[in-house]
Write a protein that holds these residues in place. Structure first.
Motif, mmCIF file in Angstrom:
data_model
loop_
_atom_site.group_PDB
_atom_site.id
_atom_site.type_symbol
_atom_site.label_atom_id
_atom_site.label_comp_id
_atom_site.label_asym_id
_atom_site.label_seq_id
_atom_site.Cartn_x
_atom_site.Cartn_y
_atom_site.Cartn_z
ATOM 1 N N GLN A 1 0.898 -1.185 -0.022
ATOM 2 C CA GLN A 1 -0.121 0.040 -0.053
ATOM 3 C C GLN A 1 0.917 1.351 0.049
ATOM 4 O O GLN A 1 0.509 2.273 -0.645
ATOM 5 N N ARG A 2 1.914 1.182 0.822
ATOM 6 C CA ARG A 2 2.737 2.427 0.908
ATOM 7 C C ARG A 2 3.578 2.683 -0.560
ATOM 8 O O ARG A 2 3.443 3.776 -0.810
ATOM 9 N N ARG A 3 3.877 1.490 -1.362
ATOM 10 C CA ARG A 3 4.519 1.482 -2.656
ATOM 11 C C ARG A 3 3.140 1.983 -3.780
ATOM 12 O O ARG A 3 3.634 2.558 -4.674
ATOM 13 N N GLY A 4 2.099 2.210 -3.172
ATOM 14 C CA GLY A 4 1.003 2.564 -4.184
ATOM 15 C C GLY A 4 0.435 1.099 -5.141
ATOM 16 O O GLY A 4 -0.274 1.313 -6.087
ATOM 17 N N ALA A 5 0.982 0.061 -4.603
ATOM 18 C CA ALA A 5 0.587 -1.134 -5.319
ATOM 19 C C ALA A 5 -0.494 -1.936 -4.823
ATOM 20 O O ALA A 5 -0.503 -2.692 -3.963
ATOM 21 N N MET A 6 -1.882 -1.645 -5.072
ATOM 22 C CA MET A 6 -2.927 -1.878 -4.336
ATOM 23 C C MET A 6 -3.464 -3.319 -4.627
ATOM 24 O O MET A 6 -3.653 -4.038 -3.845
ATOM 25 N N ALA A 7 -3.153 -3.754 -5.973
ATOM 26 C CA ALA A 7 -3.300 -5.026 -6.433
ATOM 27 C C ALA A 7 -2.729 -6.016 -5.584
ATOM 28 O O ALA A 7 -3.256 -7.061 -5.019
ATOM 29 N N GLN A 8 -1.384 -5.914 -5.474
ATOM 30 C CA GLN A 8 -0.658 -6.776 -4.524
ATOM 31 C C GLN A 8 -0.897 -6.638 -3.130
ATOM 32 O O GLN A 8 -0.682 -7.620 -2.515
ATOM 33 N N ALA A 9 -1.272 -5.676 -2.668
ATOM 34 C CA ALA A 9 -1.582 -5.241 -1.260
ATOM 35 C C ALA A 9 -2.924 -6.221 -1.049
ATOM 36 O O ALA A 9 -2.958 -7.254 -0.089
ATOM 37 N N GLU A 10 -3.845 -6.276 -2.232
ATOM 38 C CA GLU A 10 -5.138 -7.098 -1.699
ATOM 39 C C GLU A 10 -4.576 -8.419 -1.645
ATOM 40 O O GLU A 10 -5.270 -9.300 -1.238
ATOM 41 N N ARG A 11 -4.018 -8.998 -2.640
ATOM 42 C CA ARG A 11 -3.418 -10.231 -2.980
ATOM 43 C C ARG A 11 -2.897 -10.673 -1.298
ATOM 44 O O ARG A 11 -3.337 -11.797 -0.976
ATOM 45 N N ALA A 12 -2.028 -9.901 -0.995
ATOM 46 C CA ALA A 12 -1.628 -10.491 0.481
ATOM 47 C C ALA A 12 -2.510 -10.236 1.378
ATOM 48 O O ALA A 12 -2.386 -11.316 2.640
ATOM 49 N N LEU A 13 -3.349 -9.236 1.701
ATOM 50 C CA LEU A 13 -4.379 -9.217 2.528
ATOM 51 C C LEU A 13 -5.445 -10.429 2.712
ATOM 52 O O LEU A 13 -5.918 -10.791 3.571
ATOM 53 N N ARG A 14 -5.843 -10.588 1.424
ATOM 54 C CA ARG A 14 -6.857 -11.527 1.254
ATOM 55 C C ARG A 14 -6.418 -12.982 1.602
ATOM 56 O O ARG A 14 -7.014 -13.929 2.009
ATOM 57 N N HIS A 15 -4.981 -13.293 1.612
ATOM 58 C CA HIS A 15 -4.443 -14.387 1.953
ATOM 59 C C HIS A 15 -4.434 -14.365 3.591
ATOM 60 O O HIS A 15 -4.576 -15.562 4.165
ATOM 61 N N VAL A 16 -4.198 -13.237 4.049
ATOM 62 C CA VAL A 16 -4.259 -13.301 5.554
ATOM 63 C C VAL A 16 -5.588 -13.836 6.074
ATOM 64 O O VAL A 16 -5.999 -14.440 6.994
ATOM 65 N N LEU A 17 -6.625 -13.030 5.277
ATOM 66 C CA LEU A 17 -8.279 -13.456 5.621
ATOM 67 C C LEU A 17 -8.640 -14.898 5.322
ATOM 68 O O LEU A 17 -9.318 -15.651 5.628
ATOM 69 N N ALA A 18 -7.663 -15.502 4.435
ATOM 70 C CA ALA A 18 -8.195 -16.833 4.142
ATOM 71 C C ALA A 18 -7.525 -17.771 5.352
ATOM 72 O O ALA A 18 -8.001 -18.781 5.694
ATOM 73 N N LEU A 19 -6.284 -17.372 5.856
ATOM 74 C CA LEU A 19 -6.063 -18.106 7.124
ATOM 75 C C LEU A 19 -6.861 -17.645 8.347
ATOM 76 O O LEU A 19 -6.906 -18.277 9.000
ATOM 77 N N GLU A 20 -6.998 -16.602 8.611
ATOM 78 C CA GLU A 20 -7.777 -15.989 9.530
ATOM 79 C C GLU A 20 -9.064 -15.088 9.301
ATOM 80 O O GLU A 20 -8.885 -13.958 8.956
ATOM 81 N N PRO A 21 -10.280 -15.659 9.002
ATOM 82 C CA PRO A 21 -11.184 -14.791 8.261
ATOM 83 C C PRO A 21 -11.659 -13.680 9.410
ATOM 84 O O PRO A 21 -12.280 -12.739 8.901
ATOM 85 N N ARG A 22 -11.378 -13.503 10.719
ATOM 86 C CA ARG A 22 -11.874 -12.681 11.434
ATOM 87 C C ARG A 22 -10.513 -11.651 11.925
ATOM 88 O O ARG A 22 -10.808 -11.100 12.802
ATOM 89 N N ASN A 23 -9.682 -11.766 11.136
ATOM 90 C CA ASN A 23 -8.520 -10.874 11.374
ATOM 91 C C ASN A 23 -8.722 -9.305 11.160
ATOM 92 O O ASN A 23 -8.808 -8.919 9.878
ATOM 93 N N VAL A 24 -9.153 -8.448 12.141
ATOM 94 C CA VAL A 24 -9.498 -7.367 11.913
ATOM 95 C C VAL A 24 -8.241 -6.370 11.162
ATOM 96 O O VAL A 24 -8.818 -5.224 10.578
#
Length: 390
Positions: free
Chosen positions: A238-261
């Motif tokens: 996100q800090r680099r402005g790469a939102m698609a890559q950020a989304e990929r990483a963050l969605r993987h977190v939620l695949a591991l932990e669906p309630r990770n706020v």
């Protein structure tokens, strides 16, 4: 706008329940092409490497005492006895084991790694624990850090992930009064991933984005199940402005932990910046359900009230923040400012002392000590027409 959350720790932990099956790392998780080579080379093994100075310390100080005390007792006495190694807790930065040894200071993770490195060289059994703590947050600019805790056990191996075998064991904890109930054994690989993730967070706070990426990448490779490092990676994208890559990483977190706020809040921001407002609003609604009050929400509102010179409202908001996170030094400090402006000098001194007592770095301690001395001097001179400027 939702805040940018970096789930990072000064002694970072992520000991959540582990499902039996974990999805593999997504294809394209790392995008090296959008980052420059880091200024500092990453070597995870060096974090807990024994240096010649550490070996001399063992040879000259610990081993002679071990002849009468035993290895374990000799190490503990040398680490903690007055006039010996004389370690200080200092969360200014996350040091490697050798750096903590040279500085005689570190945060809980650094001091645990240092002690483990020395103990393992002596042939002692060493195990690491993640210790549950109430939500404790730190902040740096627009980054918020969730602070966890880790300690060290010398003794028998754990029977399972949640219990220890019978027999003598010694828990070493560098935070006085830290509770041990619910502590969970964690692997050495997780400890190294925590160290690498902390370094990523610290680099990001300094706006060293390329270096932060290198640290976070190494943390994920060190422990692919450590969701904290994946969330940090998403924040760096996100800090680099790469939102698609950020989304990929963050969605993987939620695949591991669906309630990770933490990942959920960051993903809302990534979706918003891609113009996907409808998706962002749906996710934000779920986030509000899981986390009705965001970290530092009352704190930030209190700062705005101070700027508006509404000191009574500021006091109320800072008190609400302390009800949620009672040990955060900066909230105590700004509450002392509000109380000082309201003429409550006794209350101002109390919370300024609390800020000092809860400070985690030498710089913070020096700052609050100076302000407290100034306030005490003003009090000794008697009431003044204007409230003290803290």
């Amino acid at each position: 706008m939702l805040r940018l959350l970096a789930l990072i720790t000064a002694c970072m932990l992520g000991a959540c329940a582990t499902p039996l099956v974990r999805p593999p790392l997504p294809v394209g998780l790392f995008d090296d092409a959008i980052f420059a080579a880091p200024a500092k080379r990453i070597d995870a093994a060096a974090a807990m490497a024994l240096t010649p100075a550490m070996q001399r310390y063992l040879d000259d100080e610990v081993l002679p005492l071990a002849r009468s005390k035993g290895l374990q007792q000799a190490l503990i006495e040398q680490l903690f006895a007055k006039g010996k190694l004389r370690l200080d807790y200092d969360a200014t930065m996350t040091r490697s084991a050798s750096e903590a040894f040279e500085a005689r200071a570190g945060n809980c993770l650094s001091l645990v790694m240092m002690t483990a490195t020395l103990a393992q060289q002596l042939g002692l059994e060493v195990h690491f624990q993640s210790v549950p703590v109430d939500d404790a947050w730190e902040r740096s600019g627009n980054l918020h850090f969730l602070v966890g805790h880790v300690n060290l056990v010398l003794g028998p191996r754990p029977v399972s992930r949640m219990s220890w075998s019978s027999g003598e064991r010694l828990v070493i904890d560098f935070v006085p009064g830290a509770r041990a109930f619910g502590a969970v054994p964690i692997a050495r690989e997780r400890v190294l991933a925590m160290y690498l993730n902390n370094k990523a967070a610290e680099s990001l706070a300094l706006n060293e984005v390329d270096q932060a990426y290198a640290w976070a990448r190494a943390a994920v490779l060190q422990d692919a199940q450590y969701s904290t490092a994946l969330n940090t990676l998403g924040v760096i994208y996100q800090r680099r402005g790469a939102m698609a890559q950020a989304e990929r990483a963050l969605r993987h977190v939620l695949a591991l932990e669906p309630r990770n706020v933490h990942a959920m809040g960051n993903l809302v921001l990534a979706l918003q910046r891609q113009g996907r407002e409808a998706e962002a609003q749906l996710l934000a609604a779920e986030l509000r359900r899981l986390q009705p009050v965001a970290p530092f929400e009352h704190f930030k509102a209190g700062l705005k009230a101070l700027e508006a010179r509404d000191y009574a409202l500021a006091r109320q908001l800072f008190e609400r923040e302390l009800a949620r996170t009672p040990d955060y030094h900066e909230t105590h400090f700004w509450l002392s400012v509000a109380l000082g402006q309201l003429g409550d000098i006794r209350g101002a001194r109390k919370h300024l002392q609390e800020a000092l007592d809860n400070s985690t770095t030498r710089d913070q301690s020096a700052l609050y000590t100076g302000k407290l001395q100034k306030l005490k001097a003003q009090s000794a001179r008697g009431p003044e027409p204007a409230a003290p400027r803290l």
